[in-house]
Design an enzyme around this catalytic site. Structure first.
Site, PDB file in Angstrom:
ATOM      1  N   ASP A 201     -19.683  30.098 -74.957  1.00 21.53           N
ATOM      2  CA  ASP A 201     -19.208  29.319 -76.054  1.00 21.53           C
ATOM      3  C   ASP A 201     -20.501  28.861 -76.814  1.00 21.53           C
ATOM      4  OD1 ASP A 201     -17.227  28.180 -77.572  1.00 21.53           O
ATOM      5  OD2 ASP A 201     -18.401  26.375 -76.935  1.00 21.53           O
TER       6      ASP A 201
ATOM      7  N   GLU B  60     -21.030  34.464 -77.290  1.00 20.05           N
ATOM      8  CA  GLU B  60     -20.750  34.369 -78.733  1.00 20.05           C
ATOM      9  C   GLU B  60     -21.612  33.754 -79.724  1.00 20.05           C
ATOM     10  OE1 GLU B  60     -17.741  31.359 -81.352  1.00 20.05           O
ATOM     11  OE2 GLU B  60     -18.879  30.560 -79.763  1.00 20.05           O
TER      12      GLU B  60
HETATM   13  C1  GLC Z   1     -16.291  28.088 -80.386  1.00 21.52           C
HETATM   14  C2  GLC Z   1     -14.896  28.327 -79.996  1.00 21.52           C
HETATM   15  C3  GLC Z   1     -14.129  27.473 -80.747  1.00 21.52           C
HETATM   16  C4  GLC Z   1     -14.521  25.959 -80.694  1.00 21.52           C
HETATM   17  C5  GLC Z   1     -16.047  25.729 -80.888  1.00 21.52           C
HETATM   18  C6  GLC Z   1     -16.391  24.576 -80.133  1.00 21.52           C
HETATM   19  O1  GLC Z   1     -16.546  28.563 -81.551  1.00 21.52           O
HETATM   20  O2  GLC Z   1     -14.502  29.658 -80.194  1.00 21.52           O
HETATM   21  O3  GLC Z   1     -12.768  27.484 -80.614  1.00 21.52           O
HETATM   22  O4  GLC Z   1     -13.860  24.932 -81.464  1.00 21.52           O
HETATM   23  O5  GLC Z   1     -16.577  26.902 -80.100  1.00 21.52           O
HETATM   24  O6  GLC Z   1     -16.321  24.571 -78.654  1.00 21.52           O
END
Ligand code: GLC
Ligand code: CA
Length: 566
Positions: free
Chosen positions: A207, A249
């Site tokens: 994440d 991500e």
């Molecule tokens: C990422 C996740 C999202 C979350 C954010 C903070 O972007 O996909 O859902 O709110 O991180 O952890």
């Protein structure tokens, strides 16, 4: 396990179709209105039937649930609302027995404000945990750092009375960022990763990776220290948990995103954020040129790596990687209703964005299934689920999975009003209109069409799991074409993004002597000595396979090229 013939050791992930599951929204096994781990286990046969090779579970750790589990309160515990550690062990074992791998979600950037580490830190400046977070007397540092939840948070700093200082948060104020300059924080996160890999997870979607380190005067993203940290994590996986994978991500520009592969030493997989909004724009423009440009700039991934493609996920469609003009066009087409726009993006499901037409969903899904790398499907998109714009934040795309036509969608034994989130009510997308039970019985359903795509992709995993593509410059407006190859076979992938019927011809090299075999989609073909003539109706696609005589060694690596050569 998953078919791996012809694939490089450890690159299983390029042959798998991934499926994202927000655990609380999938299936409630014990009738408390909340989806849970045993609910996922109960539905593994469904996922097998669909052809899924790996699942990605949204965070299942003990959480304050102010951000769908991304606000962790204890990294070493399963949240009691989702089950127990034994439930997770059973889920992993049952998934593995079906050849399905299981990814967790590694949330490194921040914790919940309710986490013991933050509680200790805020109340005592002398606590060893104080330095686990970022504090300020003025709240003015790192002023070049953009606010991500810009509709929801005014600043990246929040005042804390107990601490007598501001603390830094990149997301919600209830999610204080950890301080990665503190060695104990880095060590702790490695411990967390080892703990869950030790429970049999096959890796993590990681994440918010770009934001771990902060440096004054920078935008506080993608700093060299971030790459160093994830290379160390990768080294741990390679040494202690071979065959596991990390998916980044990193919602960044093309050059910044590509760096997360780290020339094969960092993330084996990186989410293709730069391509995603362009898929929708290209469809709206009925013109694939922008796709060719993005792919040319991003393919091939370094050897042993692969892009992770997605159309939708549990967040909004982010539009951070497109120009202002493109964003305006995107919102004009896909975000007309004022309630759809959140943090500058579009909080809608796939089917409603594509006018509820199965043909469009199949076209776009086929496209991401055929690119080099692996597709990530979002739960429910395979049955064309809709969304709820009346729910706050991103909850509208996290409604109960629609298993049956009952009012509660067969998600739970409780009535709809007692579920964590109400099912979709909008008639064309309501459970009565779109559900698994019904679509399973209809051979022409979206479910069966997606299942068939996955089946064909798996049956030709040598070609689809290879590392690059060969673009074909067809010069027919609306048509996007490329080849996927693994000697001795080649698959021609043809997409008609336009609404009009099209036809054209493709020159065939002399070694493609065999007859073309359409393996998916709908196409009319006419083969002459040196060309292939094709006709596609509007918004239709085809995969056409040729087997050529073996040239050179049977296992020669596929041609890798992002160029426009045919
Ligand atoms: C990422 C996740 C999202 C979350 C954010 C903070 O972007 O996909 O859902 O709110 O991180 O952890
Ligand atoms: Ca439950």
């Amino acid at each position: 396990m998953v078919a791996e013939r012809g694939l490089r050791e450890g690159a299983w992930f390029r042959s798998a179709v991934f499926y994202e599951i927000p655990v609380r929204s999938f299936y409630d096994s014990n009738g408390d209105g909340i989806g849970d781990l045993s609910g996922v286990t109960a539905k593994l046969d469904y996922l097998s039937e669909l052809g899924v090779g790996a699942i990605w579970l949204l965070p299942f750790f003990r959480s304050a649930w102010r951000d769908e589990g991304y606000d962790i309160v204890d990294h070493y515990e399963i949240d009691p609302s989702l089950g127990t550690i034994e439930d997770l062990d059973r889920l992993v074992a049952e998934a593995h027995a079906r050849g399905i791998r299981v990814l967790g979600d590694l949330v490194t950037n921040h914790v919940s404000i309710d986490h013991r580490w933050f509680q200790e830190a805020r109340k005592d400046r002398a606590s060893p945990y104080r330095n686990w977070f970022l504090w300020s007397d003025s709240g003015k540092e790192f002023s070049r750092t953009r606010v991500i939840f810009r509709d929801l948070e005014p600043s990246n700093w929040a005042w804390d009375d107990a601490a007598g200082q501001y603390y830094f948060h990149r997301f919600y104020a209830t999610q204080p960022d950890l301080n990665y300059d503190e060695p104990a924080v880095r060590a702790e996160m490695f411990r967390v990763a080892r703990f869950w890999l030790g429970h049999g997870l096959d890796g993590f979607r990681c994440d918010a990776v770009p934001y771990l380190f902060k440096r004054e005067g920078t935008r506080c993203q993608s700093l060299p220290e971030v790459h160093q940290f994830f290379r160390e994590l990768r080294a741990i996986l390679d040494a202690e948990f071979p065959g596991t994978v990390l998916v980044a991500e990193a919602n960044q520009s093309v050059p910044e995103t590509v760096q997360y592969f780290g020339d094969g030493r960092e993330f084996p997989m990186v989410m293709h954020f730069p391509l995603m909004p362009n898929l929708y724009l290209a469809l709206a423009e009925q013109d694939p040129r922008r796709l060719r440009h993005v792919l040319q700039a991003t393919l091939p991934a370094p050897p042993g790596c692969g892009w992770a493609y997605f159309l939708r996920n549990h967040d909004e469609v982010t539009l951070e990687q497109v120009s202002d003009d493109e964003r305006e066009m995107f919102l004009w087409i896909y975000g007309r209703h004022p309630k759809t726009v959140l943090n500058g993006g579009v909080r809608r499901r796939l089917a409603p964005m594509l006018d509820g037409e199965d043909g469009n969903v199949v076209l776009m899904t086929a496209l991401i299934l055929s690119l080099p790398g692996a597709p990530f499907l979002y739960y429910g998109d395979e049955i064309g689920m809709g969304d709820r714009l009346d729910l706050p934040d991103r909850d509208g795309v996290r409604t109960p999975m629609q298993w049956t036509g009952e009012a509660n969608a067969g998600f739970s034994t409780l009535p709809p009003e007692r579920l964590l989130r109400p099912p979709v009510e909008d008639a064309p997308y309501a459970p009565a209109a779109r559900n698994v039970a019904d679509q399973r019985t209809r051979p022409d359903s979206l479910f069966h069409r997606i299942q068939e795509l996955i089946r064909v992709r798996s049956a030709h995993v040598e070609e689809f799991g290879s590392e690059g593509l060969l673009a074909e410059d067809v010069r027919v407006p609306g048509v996007f074409a490329f080849w996927r190859e693994q000697a001795p076979a080649r698959v021609l992938c043809l997409y008609n993004l336009s609404r009009a019927a099209v036809s054209g011809s493709i020159p065939l090299s002399p070694e493609l002597r065999a007859a073309p075999v359409p393996i998916a989609g709908e196409v009319a073909l006419e083969r002459s000595e040196s060309t292939l003539r094709y006709s596609l109706l509007g918004r239709r696609f085809a995969w056409v396979r040729f087997v050529r005589p073996v040239l050179g060694a049977p296992n020669a690596p596929s041609a890798v090229s992002g160029s426009e050569s045919g």
